[in-house]
Design an enzyme around this catalytic site. Structure first.
Site, PDB file in Angstrom:
ATOM      1  CG  HIS A   1      -2.134  -0.958   1.308  1.00 43.09           C
ATOM      2  ND1 HIS A   1      -2.701  -0.598   1.557  1.00 43.09           N
ATOM      3  CD2 HIS A   1      -2.618  -2.206   0.582  1.00 43.09           C
ATOM      4  CE1 HIS A   1      -4.098  -1.631   1.147  1.00 43.09           C
ATOM      5  NE2 HIS A   1      -3.808  -2.538   0.440  1.00 43.09           N
TER       6      HIS A   1
ATOM      7  CD  GLU B   1      -1.525   4.120   2.841  1.00 43.61           C
ATOM      8  OE1 GLU B   1      -1.284   3.826   1.600  1.00 43.61           O
ATOM      9  OE2 GLU B   1      -2.732   4.579   3.110  1.00 43.61           O
TER      10      GLU B   1
ATOM     11  NE  ARG C   1       9.222  -1.906   3.449  1.00 40.81           N
ATOM     12  CZ  ARG C   1       9.927  -2.870   4.276  1.00 40.81           C
ATOM     13  NH1 ARG C   1       8.940  -2.889   5.756  1.00 40.81           N
ATOM     14  NH2 ARG C   1      11.180  -3.361   4.393  1.00 40.81           N
TER      15      ARG C   1
ATOM     16  CB  CYS D   1      -3.064   2.424   5.980  1.00 44.27           C
ATOM     17  SG  CYS D   1      -2.407   1.239   4.043  1.00 44.27           S
TER      18      CYS D   1
ATOM     19  CE  LYS E   1       1.235  -2.986   8.225  1.00 46.05           C
ATOM     20  NZ  LYS E   1       1.803  -3.073   7.069  1.00 46.05           N
TER      21      LYS E   1
ATOM     22  CE  LYS F   1      10.850  -6.669  13.703  1.00 48.75           C
ATOM     23  NZ  LYS F   1       9.420  -7.397  12.737  1.00 48.75           N
TER      24      LYS F   1
END
Length: 388
Positions: free
Chosen positions: A89, A91, A96, A201, A204, A357
């Site tokens: 997507h 946005e 990124r 989105c 996020k 991570k």
């Protein structure tokens, strides 16, 4: 806390939108939506990151992306994990791209021993945004998920009343049960699409009001960077939905209680601005017009990179997924990890991405706070791979 407003009078929204739209117009045709042989017009979503120089009042688009697709991790082969983009997507891709640009600037500072126009070195040794700059995001469509529920319902042919329930204990598909508001939703939204744990989105972007727009790589070396404004086309805005999804008194309100002196993360709600400027390739508001979504994704990163890539099915167009290295985009996880490794080998000793991570304990703790507040946030899969 910064006050949340929906500014319908300021021209700033138009200036931000035009910075992205004009840059998109300058790019070559390859990768942009087309009119198909059968006469059907393709549409897509455009998003771009705009940097405002406060003293000069200058607005500069530094990266942009188009895209409306999402690839569930479950259909990606193990050997392709980390090389294929899951969420395409616009946005999310634009942010990124911005993180990729940040890494490039970090490397430049390390090599030249000088600050750049974008980043400075803070007293604690981390990189920090130049104090003269503000970061904005333009999106041509209302973000999928909770912020667009009322808009989506208004476009239905059978627009019957629906139950305005505020909470749910279920993780919902993007277009399921319009009456359930204020909840985490997944993409793709269509019921006939493969199931994905990738969040909408809206979710996020809401999360980035607390965790910042930095990703797993840049958050290790940069102080948090927050969006000041998100700009949307005026005809896709439903104010009550925007307030609920992003505002300081909406579902994110409890985040204001977190953030201490030794905690760099805090709730930073962005301002939502509207623009009169419409994107040429937007989904038409006229539902009678027959259109199709573009299957291509286009990304552009400006400034010192000046690089464009066309992406199809999460990999570089013209390559095959089995050619793992050749198919990698500039912004896939393996590309970003290799760039971080170039910057700091000590931060990249762990080669398993999932385990790596987890080493960022502070960020993991803040993620859990966020998930507890937004609820029903099930972590994505697809992180179990060797990044090198």
């Amino acid at each position: 806390m910064e006050e949340f407003t929906l500014d319908r009078n300021s021209n700033v929204g138009n200036l931000i939108a035009l910075a992205v739209l004009n840059k998109f117009d300058e790019l070559a045709r390859h990768g942009k939506p087309i009119i198909r042989a059968n006469g059907v017009r393709e549409w897509t979503t455009l998003a771009g990151v705009v940097i405002q120089k406060k003293m000069e009042n200058e607005f500069i688009c530094v990266c942009l992306a188009t895209g409306v697709k999402c690839t569930p991790a479950g259909i990606i082969k193990n050997e392709q994990l980390g090389s294929v983009l899951h969420d395409c997507h616009a946005e999310i891709l634009a942010l990124r791209c911005f993180n990729r640009l940040l890494l490039e600037h970090c490397i430049l500072i390390k090599e030249s021993k000088k600050d750049t126009w974008l980043l400075e070195v803070a007293d604690n040794g981390k990189f920090t945004l130049n104090s003269n700059l503000l970061i904005h995001l333009y999106v041509s469509e209302c973000p999928c998920g909770d912020a667009s529920m009322e808009l989506l319902a208004s476009r239905l042919e059978n627009n019957k009343p629906w139950n305005l329930t505020v909470d749910s204990e279920k993780l919902m598909r993007g277009r399921a049960d319009f009456g359930l508001l204020g909840i985490v939703r997944t993409k793709p939204g269509r019921p006939d699409a493969p199931v994905s744990w990738s969040k909408s989105c809206t979710d996020k972007l809401a999360a980035k009001q607390y965790l910042s727009i930095l990703n797993s790589q840049t958050s290790l070396i940069c102080e948090p960077i927050y969006l000041s404004c998100v700009v949307l086309y005026k005809k896709v805005i439903v104010k009550s939905a925007i307030d609920r999804a992003f505002g300081p008194f909406g579902r994110c309100a409890p985040l204001a209680e977190f953030g201490e002196k030794d905690n760099p993360y805090y709730f930073h709600p962005f301002t939502v601005l509207e623009t009169d400027e419409n994107f040429l390739y937007s989904r038409p508001l006229n539902q009678a017009e027959k259109t199709a979504t573009s299957t291509n994704v286009l990304i552009w990163i400006g400034d010192k990179m000046q690089c464009t890539q066309v992406i199809h099915n999460g990999i570089k167009a013209g390559t095959k997924a089995k050619d793992v290295e050749k198919s990698q985009t500039l912004i896939c996880r393996k590309s970003m990890m290799n760039l971080l490794h170039q910057l700091s080998q000590s931060l990249t000793n762990e080669k398993n991405y999932y385990e790596w991570k987890k080493l960022n304990i502070k960020r993991c703790q803040q993620k859990q706070i966020l998930r507890n507040i937004l609820k029903n946030w099930i972590p994505n899969g697809g992180n179990e791979f060797q990044w090198i």
